[in-house]
Scaffold this active site. Sequence first.
Site, mmCIF file in Angstrom:
data_model
loop_
_atom_site.group_PDB
_atom_site.id
_atom_site.type_symbol
_atom_site.label_atom_id
_atom_site.label_comp_id
_atom_site.label_asym_id
_atom_site.label_seq_id
_atom_site.Cartn_x
_atom_site.Cartn_y
_atom_site.Cartn_z
ATOM 1 C CE1 TYR A 86 -11.180 5.067 6.873
ATOM 2 C CE2 TYR A 86 -11.039 7.296 7.737
ATOM 3 C CZ TYR A 86 -10.433 6.110 7.372
ATOM 4 O OH TYR A 86 -9.082 5.966 7.551
ATOM 5 C CB VAL A 88 1.487 0.650 11.090
ATOM 6 C CG1 VAL A 88 0.903 -0.628 11.669
ATOM 7 C CG2 VAL A 88 3.006 0.632 11.175
ATOM 8 N N GLY A 121 0.808 -1.216 0.000
ATOM 9 C CA GLY A 121 0.000 0.000 0.000
ATOM 10 C C GLY A 121 0.844 1.269 0.000
ATOM 11 C CB THR A 151 -7.763 -1.042 -4.238
ATOM 12 O OG1 THR A 151 -8.723 -0.367 -5.037
ATOM 13 C CG2 THR A 151 -8.227 -2.453 -3.939
#
Length: 398
Positions: free
Chosen positions: A236, A140, A51, A276
Amino acid sequence: MIIKPRVRGSLALNCHPMGCKKIVEDQIKIAKDSKQYKGPKKVLILGASSGYGLATRISLAFGGSKSDTIGVSFEKEGTEKKVGSAGWYNNIWFKEAAEKEGLIAKNFIGDAFSHEMRKEVLEYIKDEFGGKIDLLVYSVASGVRQDPDTGIVHRSCIKPINEEFGGYTLNIQKEEIEYMSVESATEEEIANTVKVMGGEDWSHWVKTLVDEDVCNEGFKSVAYSYIGGDITRAVYRDGTIGQAKEHLEQTAVELNTLVSEKLGGEVYTSVNRAITTKASAFIPCFSIYASVLFKVMAEQGKEEPCMEHTHRLLADMIYGDSPNFDAQGRMRPDSWELTDEIQEKSVNIYNDITEENFKELCDFKLYKKYFMNLNGFEADGVDYDSDVDLEWLSTLRP
Ligand code: NAI
Ligand code: NA
């Protein structure tokens, strides 16, 4: 072994090591072909194997800065019999490519939340990495964190607060969308999510590095945050994860005071765009929102994949001359995602989505391709019918 993708719902069960290699190489090529910038020489990246963390590492090593990097990640080792996790191989391929160019690429595999990991990394910086670093990137993403002081294991959750939330989520395996409703979080769930995804661990790292005097003058630290628009707001930004991100953003303000006083440096969050990733595939309705966004952004000629987005953040903003901070001191590369036009168009499409028409209304194909790419599948130019030599792969170390 011939490796075909196995997916359950929105969880990838395996990866293709040679496909991961191709994806890493493709990302390196993007960094090399983009605008080159002068950046930090010595960098530590927490969450470096996939990512945003991996894209950050690739941009820093291959986008002009020629940074030596230390990457910390939590990944499953590949053995002679069993394929490891995608991030395991990404670490191997990144290291191989970086070393070819004479760069240091050190990998630590284990728990970034632990004091032991901090100690190991610290010793390595002091003994073998030249003694000091210029940049710490915090990328992280985890569902669980053991508090290194109390030993208590905290689990995060993604839930709304003081309301229920309902929305569609993609099922990649079945190529269907499913309606999900999520109940309001309890106080305990909110607190646990802040413990896992808030700024506490980042703060441990920055304070330890500063106390141990391993940061150069002008040292920077950046952690990644997310805001998003109306479609995802309840689950969210106004939900449990949003509380954690607010904590992360407040932590940046505190750490910035420390680092600017001691080192003349800076600490801030960067609010990145929706992409994604392994982490984001689990957020209710996020995958549908992202698929709508890909389509709307592409229509405006603004669709920017993870690697390009991260490179722009580093080349133009963090180490460039158009930083774009908001009033709260956050870097805002997500401004492209959040224009009124993009958001209005996205909401209109989202409201029309049904189980029957979603493949036409949003870019499901692109979402799926990105998802498969995360695990080395559907990469261009890889022969997926040929044998993968796990025995040889198991001799390569990250
Ligand atoms: P990802 O799942 O691709 O990467 C997570 C990384 O964390 C991996 O390298 C993994 O090995 C590592 N990791 C997990 N647990 C660990 C542990 N205990 N010790 C050491 N390493 C550990 O996730 P992604 O999406 O790149 O997320 C990174 C950050 O970016 C997160 O803070 C996320 O909230 C943020 N972000 C993500 C967006 C998205 O759309 N995916 C948008 C904006 C921000
Ligand atoms: Na990451």
